[in-house]
Enzyme design. Structure first.
Site, PDB file in Angstrom:
ATOM      1  N   ASP A  31     -14.851 -65.677  24.812  1.00 31.48           N
ATOM      2  CA  ASP A  31     -15.660 -65.569  26.026  1.00 31.48           C
ATOM      3  C   ASP A  31     -15.002 -66.412  27.127  1.00 31.48           C
ATOM      4  O   ASP A  31     -14.534 -67.532  26.881  1.00 31.48           O
ATOM      5  CB  ASP A  31     -17.090 -66.073  25.773  1.00 31.48           C
ATOM      6  CG  ASP A  31     -18.040 -65.649  26.873  1.00 31.48           C
ATOM      7  OD1 ASP A  31     -18.936 -64.830  26.600  1.00 31.48           O
ATOM      8  OD2 ASP A  31     -17.889 -66.132  28.027  1.00 31.48           O
ATOM      9  N   ILE A  32     -14.963 -65.856  28.317  1.00 34.56           N
ATOM     10  CA  ILE A  32     -14.287 -66.518  29.434  1.00 34.56           C
ATOM     11  C   ILE A  32     -15.050 -67.776  29.889  1.00 34.56           C
ATOM     12  O   ILE A  32     -14.479 -68.670  30.504  1.00 34.56           O
ATOM     13  CB  ILE A  32     -14.107 -65.503  30.598  1.00 34.56           C
ATOM     14  CG1 ILE A  32     -12.928 -65.887  31.469  1.00 34.56           C
ATOM     15  CG2 ILE A  32     -15.374 -65.320  31.384  1.00 34.56           C
ATOM     16  CD1 ILE A  32     -12.482 -64.777  32.407  1.00 34.56           C
ATOM     17  N   ASN A  87     -27.659 -59.531  23.856  1.00 37.41           N
ATOM     18  CA  ASN A  87     -28.644 -59.381  24.918  1.00 37.41           C
ATOM     19  C   ASN A  87     -28.803 -57.899  25.218  1.00 37.41           C
ATOM     20  O   ASN A  87     -27.821 -57.154  25.216  1.00 37.41           O
ATOM     21  CB  ASN A  87     -28.196 -60.130  26.180  1.00 37.41           C
ATOM     22  CG  ASN A  87     -28.173 -61.636  25.965  1.00 37.41           C
ATOM     23  OD1 ASN A  87     -29.076 -62.196  25.360  1.00 37.41           O
ATOM     24  ND2 ASN A  87     -27.128 -62.290  26.444  1.00 37.41           N
ATOM     25  N   GLY A  93     -31.022 -60.944  30.167  1.00 38.39           N
ATOM     26  CA  GLY A  93     -29.889 -61.474  30.929  1.00 38.39           C
ATOM     27  C   GLY A  93     -28.586 -60.742  30.651  1.00 38.39           C
ATOM     28  O   GLY A  93     -27.511 -61.240  30.979  1.00 38.39           O
ATOM     29  N   GLN A  94     -28.654 -59.549  30.049  1.00 41.94           N
ATOM     30  CA  GLN A  94     -27.418 -58.797  29.789  1.00 41.94           C
ATOM     31  C   GLN A  94     -26.685 -58.523  31.101  1.00 41.94           C
ATOM     32  O   GLN A  94     -27.257 -57.963  32.033  1.00 41.94           O
ATOM     33  CB  GLN A  94     -27.726 -57.466  29.077  1.00 41.94           C
ATOM     34  CG  GLN A  94     -26.450 -56.688  28.749  1.00 41.94           C
ATOM     35  CD  GLN A  94     -26.708 -55.369  28.001  1.00 41.94           C
ATOM     36  OE1 GLN A  94     -27.858 -54.946  27.826  1.00 41.94           O
ATOM     37  NE2 GLN A  94     -25.636 -54.712  27.595  1.00 41.94           N
ATOM     38  N   HIS A 100     -22.307 -55.767  23.008  1.00 41.18           N
ATOM     39  CA  HIS A 100     -21.460 -56.869  22.519  1.00 41.18           C
ATOM     40  C   HIS A 100     -22.305 -57.882  21.783  1.00 41.18           C
ATOM     41  O   HIS A 100     -23.478 -58.088  22.100  1.00 41.18           O
ATOM     42  CB  HIS A 100     -20.712 -57.554  23.673  1.00 41.18           C
ATOM     43  CG  HIS A 100     -21.574 -58.027  24.795  1.00 41.18           C
ATOM     44  ND1 HIS A 100     -22.064 -57.174  25.762  1.00 41.18           N
ATOM     45  CD2 HIS A 100     -22.046 -59.258  25.110  1.00 41.18           C
ATOM     46  CE1 HIS A 100     -22.793 -57.866  26.624  1.00 41.18           C
ATOM     47  NE2 HIS A 100     -22.801 -59.139  26.251  1.00 41.18           N
ATOM     48  N   HIS A 102     -22.344 -61.881  20.842  1.00 46.07           N
ATOM     49  CA  HIS A 102     -21.804 -63.219  21.038  1.00 46.07           C
ATOM     50  C   HIS A 102     -21.754 -63.888  19.663  1.00 46.07           C
ATOM     51  O   HIS A 102     -22.730 -63.804  18.903  1.00 46.07           O
ATOM     52  CB  HIS A 102     -22.738 -64.061  21.925  1.00 46.07           C
ATOM     53  CG  HIS A 102     -22.926 -63.538  23.316  1.00 46.07           C
ATOM     54  ND1 HIS A 102     -22.314 -64.104  24.412  1.00 46.07           N
ATOM     55  CD2 HIS A 102     -23.657 -62.507  23.796  1.00 46.07           C
ATOM     56  CE1 HIS A 102     -22.674 -63.453  25.507  1.00 46.07           C
ATOM     57  NE2 HIS A 102     -23.497 -62.482  25.156  1.00 46.07           N
TER      58      HIS A 102
HETATM   59  P1  AMP Z   1     -24.141 -60.922  28.495  1.00 42.41           P
HETATM   60  O1  AMP Z   1     -24.925 -61.789  29.427  1.00 42.41           O
HETATM   61  O2  AMP Z   1     -24.736 -60.885  27.108  1.00 42.41           O
HETATM   62  O3  AMP Z   1     -23.907 -59.553  29.054  1.00 42.41           O
HETATM   63  O4  AMP Z   1     -22.763 -61.647  28.304  1.00 42.41           O
HETATM   64  C1  AMP Z   1     -21.577 -61.275  28.903  1.00 42.41           C
HETATM   65  C2  AMP Z   1     -20.560 -62.304  28.498  1.00 42.41           C
HETATM   66  O5  AMP Z   1     -19.279 -61.829  28.824  1.00 42.41           O
HETATM   67  C3  AMP Z   1     -20.714 -63.666  29.208  1.00 42.41           C
HETATM   68  O6  AMP Z   1     -20.846 -64.702  28.235  1.00 42.41           O
HETATM   69  C4  AMP Z   1     -19.428 -63.801  30.014  1.00 42.41           C
HETATM   70  O7  AMP Z   1     -18.953 -65.128  30.091  1.00 42.41           O
HETATM   71  C5  AMP Z   1     -18.483 -62.887  29.238  1.00 42.41           C
HETATM   72  N1  AMP Z   1     -17.380 -62.345  30.032  1.00 42.41           N
HETATM   73  C6  AMP Z   1     -17.454 -61.726  31.226  1.00 42.41           C
HETATM   74  N2  AMP Z   1     -16.244 -61.326  31.638  1.00 42.41           N
HETATM   75  C7  AMP Z   1     -15.366 -61.690  30.650  1.00 42.41           C
HETATM   76  C8  AMP Z   1     -13.967 -61.551  30.471  1.00 42.41           C
HETATM   77  N3  AMP Z   1     -13.190 -60.967  31.399  1.00 42.41           N
HETATM   78  N4  AMP Z   1     -13.411 -62.051  29.350  1.00 42.41           N
HETATM   79  C9  AMP Z   1     -14.184 -62.652  28.415  1.00 42.41           C
HETATM   80  N5  AMP Z   1     -15.510 -62.796  28.513  1.00 42.41           N
HETATM   81  C10 AMP Z   1     -16.100 -62.329  29.621  1.00 42.41           C
END
Ligand code: AMP
Length: 114
Positions: A31-32, A87, A93-94, A100, A102
């Site tokens: 995760d970024i 999520n 909060g998706q 995906h 986490h």
């Molecule tokens: P969600 O809120 O469950 O949709 O989570 C989306 C997740 O994707 C968040 O934890 C972000 O930090 C992560 N994210 C968004 N863009 C990237 C990316 N380019 N590379 C890795 N993780 C990402």
């Protein structure tokens, strides 16, 4: 055509990611914006927007994600345990509309989540 999600762009190799696991059906990457010392995102390569969009024909792929999560946890030595979270929809909060999971580990995780 709807715009590609950021995760679809990672699948297609259009933007970089720190990939820790990949097979025919799924991809796991860091995760970024990590919320724990280990924070991975595990996604199906098939475009499924969220749990709400899983169809009977997706069952094998979605089930496979858990086999992959287990393999990644073993590979990274997450012996202290880990949390798997998804999520779904606005109130959760998706942010990224590509299914995906986490995977969080490396610290004591509070419960219930916020
Ligand atoms: P969600 O809120 O469950 O949709 O989570 C989306 C997740 O994707 C968040 O934890 C972000 O930090 C992560 N994210 C968004 N863009 C990237 C990316 N380019 N590379 C890795 N993780 C990402």
């Amino acid at each position: 055509m709807a715009e590609k999600t950021i995760f679809k762009r990672i699948i297609d190799g259009e933007i970089p990611a720190k990939i820790v696991y990949e097979d025919e059906h799924c991809l796991a990457f860091e995760d970024i914006k990590p919320a724990a010392p280990t924070h991975l995102i595990v996604i199906p390569k098939r475009e499924i927007a969220s749990v709400d969009d899983v169809k009977p024909e997706d069952e094998a792929v979605v089930g496979h994600l858990f086999t992959a999560i287990r393999a990644v946890a073993a590979k990274l030595g997450l012996t202290g345990g880990y949390r798997v979270v998804t999520n779904c929809g606005r109130d959760s909060g998706q942010e990224v509309m590509h299914l995906h999971f986490h995977v969080l580990a490396g610290r004591r995780l509070g419960w219930p989540p916020g």
